[in-house]
Design an enzyme around this catalytic site. Structure first.
Site, PDB file in Angstrom:
ATOM      1  N   HIS A 162      -4.234   1.149  -3.422  1.00  0.00           N
ATOM      2  CA  HIS A 162      -3.186   0.681  -4.319  1.00  0.00           C
ATOM      3  C   HIS A 162      -3.847   0.398  -5.670  1.00  0.00           C
ATOM      4  CE1 HIS A 162      -1.832  -0.688  -0.293  1.00  0.00           C
ATOM      5  NE2 HIS A 162      -0.602  -0.487  -0.735  1.00  0.00           N
ATOM      6  N   ASP A 179      -5.604  -2.869  -5.714  1.00  0.00           N
ATOM      7  CA  ASP A 179      -6.809  -2.976  -4.892  1.00  0.00           C
ATOM      8  C   ASP A 179      -8.048  -2.740  -5.732  1.00  0.00           C
ATOM      9  OD1 ASP A 179      -5.200  -3.141  -2.583  1.00  0.00           O
ATOM     10  OD2 ASP A 179      -5.239  -0.965  -2.327  1.00  0.00           O
ATOM     11  N   GLU A 213       6.757   5.771   3.346  1.00  0.00           N
ATOM     12  CA  GLU A 213       6.138   5.116   4.500  1.00  0.00           C
ATOM     13  C   GLU A 213       7.076   4.134   5.188  1.00  0.00           C
ATOM     14  OE1 GLU A 213       2.359   2.161   5.419  1.00  0.00           O
ATOM     15  OE2 GLU A 213       2.166   3.703   3.890  1.00  0.00           O
TER      16      GLU A 213
END
Length: 265
Positions: free
Chosen positions: A100, A103, A231
């Site tokens: 991400h 991150d 997802e």
């Protein structure tokens, strides 16, 4: 300076090996049905758990000790972390990684600052990809951690939150494209509702579809040819999420003319 100087590259040693730092069952060069195991499985190291997870739970603080990480939210710490991550992935033999935006790079006080931070770390990621041959499997944007997204991003009733999310995805797509990512993921962790009393489901789902069409249109504009992925994941963290399971996602994609552009992650 190496973070794991005493660790050599993890090798396949077979099922009789007693070495805890060896592959006993996974042989990346073994051919099955005309393809190597490496080509079949395409393992990736996920940046969020492996390098940003703290090992905490609702009843205790973090337990993971990382000597290279000074705990700061600085770009310097983020770039150092990125180089350690690639050392780890290289020694593990993982062909891919995924992230991400939040991150790998710290969020700034403004969108412009966040983008500058992302660019600075992405430069290091690109250098490390070129050095090691490790590829980006997919990138995505974290639109669930910041309090602005407490009621969703694409489905938020707040226009500012929607606009910020769109800008964040725009930047994440640009970086993923520059790093030659093979895909881009949408996970709607907060795209849903806690209570139907104050929720206009049709309007929210319309907005989610518009958001995804906008992202796909922009990807085409910048020449990104990676696979878009949706997802499914139920109740994490919302009471009900619009991407609650595969059937919900597929029906959403079919209803809004997105089936040709997305697959499920």
């Amino acid at each position: 300076m190496a973070a794991f100087p005493e660790i050599s590259k993890i090798a396949y040693e077979g099922p009789k090996s007693k070495n805890p730092l060896a592959f006993r069952w996974y042989n990346e060069n073994e051919v099955v049905e005309g393809k190597t195991m490496k080509d079949h499985l395409r393992f990736s190291v996920v940046y969020w758990h492996t390098f940003r997870g703290t090992g905490s739970d609702p009843f205790g603080s973090g337990t993971m000790v990382r000597p290279w990480d000074d705990g700061s939210n600085s770009v310097e710490n983020a770039t150092r972390r990125a180089r350690v991550a690639f050392e780890f992935m290289e020694k593990l033999g993982a062909p891919f990684y995924a992230f991400h935006d939040r991150d790998v790079a710290p969020e700034g006080d403004t969108l412009a600052e966040s983008n500058r931070n992302f660019d600075a770390v992405a430069k290091v990621l690109k250098e490390e990809q070129q050095r090691t041959g490790i590829k980006l499997l997919w990138g995505t944007a974290n639109m669930f951690s910041n309090p602005r997204f407490m009621h969703g991003a694409a489905t938020s009733p707040n226009a500012d939150a929607f606009a910020y999310a769109a800008a964040q995805v725009k930047k994440a797509l640009e970086v993923t494209h520059d790093l030659k990512g093979e895909g881009y993921v949408f996970w709607g962790g907060r795209e849903g509702y806690q209570n139907l009393f104050n929720t206009d489901m049709k309007r929210e789902v319309d907005h989610l579809a518009k958001f995804m069409h906008m992202a796909h249109d922009y990807a085409k504009k910048i020449g990104f040819k990676g696979q878009f992925l949706f997802e499914p994941k139920p109740k994490e963290p919302t009471k009900h999420q619009y991407d609650s399971d595969a059937a919900a996602c597929l029906n959403f994609l079919r209803t809004y003319g997105l089936m040709d552009h997305f697959k499920l992650n």
